[in-house]
Design an enzyme around this catalytic site. Structure first.
Site, PDB file in Angstrom:
ATOM      1  N   ASN A  35       1.283   3.406  -2.839  1.00 40.77           N
ATOM      2  CA  ASN A  35       1.861   3.803  -4.133  1.00 40.77           C
ATOM      3  C   ASN A  35       1.416   5.202  -4.548  1.00 40.77           C
ATOM      4  O   ASN A  35       2.230   6.028  -4.988  1.00 40.77           O
ATOM      5  CB  ASN A  35       1.417   2.836  -5.240  1.00 40.77           C
ATOM      6  N   ARG A  83       1.766  -4.668   6.314  1.00 47.16           N
ATOM      7  CA  ARG A  83       1.132  -3.636   5.477  1.00 47.16           C
ATOM      8  C   ARG A  83       2.012  -2.403   5.488  1.00 47.16           C
ATOM      9  O   ARG A  83       2.410  -1.927   6.557  1.00 47.16           O
ATOM     10  CB  ARG A  83      -0.264  -3.296   5.992  1.00 47.16           C
ATOM     11  N   HIS A 124       2.581   3.118  -8.843  1.00 50.88           N
ATOM     12  CA  HIS A 124       2.411   1.689  -9.186  1.00 50.88           C
ATOM     13  C   HIS A 124       3.627   1.207  -9.982  1.00 50.88           C
ATOM     14  O   HIS A 124       4.126   0.107  -9.774  1.00 50.88           O
ATOM     15  CB  HIS A 124       1.136   1.486 -10.002  1.00 50.88           C
ATOM     16  N   ASP A 183       0.830  -1.215   0.000  1.00 52.41           N
ATOM     17  CA  ASP A 183       0.000   0.000   0.000  1.00 52.41           C
ATOM     18  C   ASP A 183       0.863   1.262   0.000  1.00 52.41           C
ATOM     19  O   ASP A 183       1.996   1.251   0.474  1.00 52.41           O
ATOM     20  CB  ASP A 183      -0.901  -0.027   1.256  1.00 52.41           C
ATOM     21  N   SER A 189      -7.621  -5.377  -5.277  1.00 51.90           N
ATOM     22  CA  SER A 189      -8.713  -5.947  -4.468  1.00 51.90           C
ATOM     23  C   SER A 189     -10.038  -5.857  -5.222  1.00 51.90           C
ATOM     24  O   SER A 189     -10.169  -5.095  -6.191  1.00 51.90           O
ATOM     25  CB  SER A 189      -8.815  -5.207  -3.133  1.00 51.90           C
ATOM     26  N   ARG A 220      -5.164  -1.455   8.744  1.00 50.07           N
ATOM     27  CA  ARG A 220      -6.393  -2.215   8.516  1.00 50.07           C
ATOM     28  C   ARG A 220      -6.098  -3.367   7.556  1.00 50.07           C
ATOM     29  O   ARG A 220      -5.037  -3.421   6.928  1.00 50.07           O
ATOM     30  CB  ARG A 220      -7.507  -1.315   7.959  1.00 50.07           C
ATOM     31  N   LEU A 253       9.919 -20.778  -3.827  1.00 56.23           N
ATOM     32  CA  LEU A 253       8.960 -19.818  -3.247  1.00 56.23           C
ATOM     33  C   LEU A 253       7.682 -19.835  -4.067  1.00 56.23           C
ATOM     34  O   LEU A 253       7.735 -19.777  -5.302  1.00 56.23           O
ATOM     35  CB  LEU A 253       9.556 -18.401  -3.283  1.00 56.23           C
ATOM     36  N   TRP A 268     -11.993  -1.695  -7.906  1.00 52.36           N
ATOM     37  CA  TRP A 268     -12.730  -1.274  -9.105  1.00 52.36           C
ATOM     38  C   TRP A 268     -13.370   0.085  -8.913  1.00 52.36           C
ATOM     39  O   TRP A 268     -13.810   0.720  -9.867  1.00 52.36           O
ATOM     40  CB  TRP A 268     -13.808  -2.309  -9.458  1.00 52.36           C
TER      41      TRP A 268
HETATM   42  C1  IPE Z   1      -5.477  -2.614  -0.261  1.00 59.68           C
HETATM   43  O1  IPE Z   1      -5.127  -1.291  -0.384  1.00 59.68           O
HETATM   44  C2  IPE Z   1      -5.444  -3.304  -1.594  1.00 59.68           C
HETATM   45  C3  IPE Z   1      -4.129  -3.436  -2.226  1.00 59.68           C
HETATM   46  C4  IPE Z   1      -2.986  -3.090  -1.721  1.00 59.68           C
HETATM   47  C5  IPE Z   1      -4.133  -4.052  -3.528  1.00 59.68           C
HETATM   48  P1  IPE Z   1      -6.222  -0.132  -0.587  1.00 59.68           P
HETATM   49  O2  IPE Z   1      -5.446   1.129  -0.729  1.00 59.68           O
HETATM   50  O3  IPE Z   1      -7.148  -0.472  -1.684  1.00 59.68           O
HETATM   51  O4  IPE Z   1      -7.021  -0.181   0.780  1.00 59.68           O
HETATM   52  P2  IPE Z   1      -7.876   0.937   1.516  1.00 59.68           P
HETATM   53  O5  IPE Z   1      -8.855   1.488   0.508  1.00 59.68           O
HETATM   54  O6  IPE Z   1      -6.932   1.994   1.989  1.00 59.68           O
HETATM   55  O7  IPE Z   1      -8.524   0.226   2.647  1.00 59.68           O
HETATM   56  C1  IPE Z   2      -1.529   0.212  -3.382  1.00 59.39           C
HETATM   57  O1  IPE Z   2      -1.267   1.568  -3.365  1.00 59.39           O
HETATM   58  C2  IPE Z   2      -1.758  -0.351  -4.753  1.00 59.39           C
HETATM   59  C3  IPE Z   2      -3.154  -0.722  -5.051  1.00 59.39           C
HETATM   60  C4  IPE Z   2      -4.147  -0.667  -4.227  1.00 59.39           C
HETATM   61  C5  IPE Z   2      -3.422  -1.193  -6.405  1.00 59.39           C
HETATM   62  P1  IPE Z   2      -2.440   2.618  -3.429  1.00 59.39           P
HETATM   63  O2  IPE Z   2      -2.796   2.844  -4.862  1.00 59.39           O
HETATM   64  O3  IPE Z   2      -3.571   2.185  -2.580  1.00 59.39           O
HETATM   65  O4  IPE Z   2      -1.762   3.910  -2.860  1.00 59.39           O
HETATM   66  P2  IPE Z   2      -2.366   4.892  -1.743  1.00 59.39           P
HETATM   67  O5  IPE Z   2      -2.724   4.033  -0.567  1.00 59.39           O
HETATM   68  O6  IPE Z   2      -3.560   5.542  -2.356  1.00 59.39           O
HETATM   69  O7  IPE Z   2      -1.263   5.824  -1.446  1.00 59.39           O
HETATM   70 MG    MG Z   3      -3.991   2.416  -0.618  1.00 60.48          MG
END
Ligand code: IPE
Ligand code: IPE
Ligand code: MG
Length: 277
Positions: free
Chosen positions: A52, A218, A67, A50, A95, A224, A161, A99
């Site tokens: 990115n 995480r 990303h 998380d 996730s 969370r 792995l 979407w």
């Molecule tokens: C969780 O991250 C999903 C992935 C890392 C692929 P999110 O950024 O989507 O989660 P929330 O919205 O902060 O809970």
């Molecule tokens: C995780 O990073 C990657 C995906 C959920 C695909 P985020 O895109 O959720 O980045 P933040 O959390 O918004 O910074």
């Molecule tokens: Mg995120």
């Protein structure tokens, strides 16, 4: 796990890894992986990659650049997991809730995931990685499904792995899909309702041979689960690190593994430290 030898917390403030730096494979880091005693390494590590978007925006870049930078972090972390002797590494890539993002971000993630799989499969095969997919097929782009299946097929003999790519994955979706499978079996008379146990239920999850998660990490400071591996996380140790995913590398992973080795897992049991006479 009772080793008191390690109590170092995960560092939060390392400089971001340079995504354009040459990729170093397992064993090619400038120092060796820490030595772990038998049983100290988690068999299954689950990562929520998380942060990115925030990492990119803080640098004046579009979220999609975050990303892109995450690819290097992923490859380095896989190499570090191999160095440390981790057997299963699950990575939350997209996730069932993602979407909800803008169509252009979703488009980017779908095509980037396809590209990464095409670009990295040979490397992963050489490293002994078996690439697997956990998630729902409906709605997922066909190109991604095909790339995941191709990578799985190309690496299926590898045993160093298991890299479980959680793509269009949701913990509730997985549990609901398993319940639907079981209900069909009951309706067809192949299973009695009393035959549904924790063990038989788990056989209907997407990848039933993958063991429960030992350690969930995480990145980016959020604390969370976000619908990740709800069944498999039942007794996982949790670590939340402030480092955003694009700045994560194998050193961060190793620090988390060292901290894990210092934790005591009880699984509901208890040991009386004071024995009554
Ligand atoms: C969780 O991250 C999903 C992935 C890392 C692929 P999110 O950024 O989507 O989660 P929330 O919205 O902060 O809970
Ligand atoms: C995780 O990073 C990657 C995906 C959920 C695909 P985020 O895109 O959720 O980045 P933040 O959390 O918004 O910074
Ligand atoms: Mg995120």
């Amino acid at each position: 796990m009772t080793s008191p030898s390690v109590s170092r917390p995960c560092p939060m403030d390392r400089a971001p890894a340079d995504p354009s730096a040459p990729l170093l494979g397992p064993g090619q880091w400038h120092r060796a992986a820490p030595h772990f005693a038998k049983g100290e390494v988690p068999g299954h590590v689950a990562l929520v990659m998380d942060g990115n978007g925030r990492w990119a925006n803080e640098r004046g870049l579009a979220r999609t650049e975050g990303h892109r930078a995450g690819e290097y972090a992923l490859m380095d972390t896989i190499a570090g997991a191999i160095d440390a002797g981790v057997r299963h590494l699950s990575v939350y890539t997209f996730s069932t809730e993602n979407w909800k993002r803008s169509p252009s971000e979703v488009r980017f993630i779908m095509s980037y995931a396809t590209d990464v799989l095409a670009r990295r499969t040979d490397q992963l095969r050489e490293w002994g990685v078996h690439v697997r997919w956990s998630g729902r097929e409906p709605r997922l782009w066909k190109s991604v499904v095909n790339a995941l299946r191709r990578a799985d097929e190309a690496t299926r003999h590898n045993t160093t792995l298991d890299l479980v790519m959680c793509v269009n994955y949701g913990g509730r979706a997985e549990i609901a899909d398993a319940a639907r499978d079981l209900a069909r079996q009951v309706a067809a008379g192949r299973l009695k309702p009393d035959g549904i146990t924790e063990r038989s239920f788990a056989r209907h999850l997407y990848l039933p041979d993958v063991p429960d998660v030992d350690l969930m990490i995480r990145t980016s400071g959020e604390q969370r689960i976000s619908n990740y591996l709800l069944w498999q996380l039942a007794y996982a140790e949790m670590m939340f690190v402030d480092t955003p995913w694009p700045a994560f590398d194998r050193e961060h992973l190793w620090d988390c593994l060292l901290a894990y080795a210092g934790r005591e897992r009880r699984f509901g049991g208890a040991v009386d430290a004071v024995v009554e006479r």
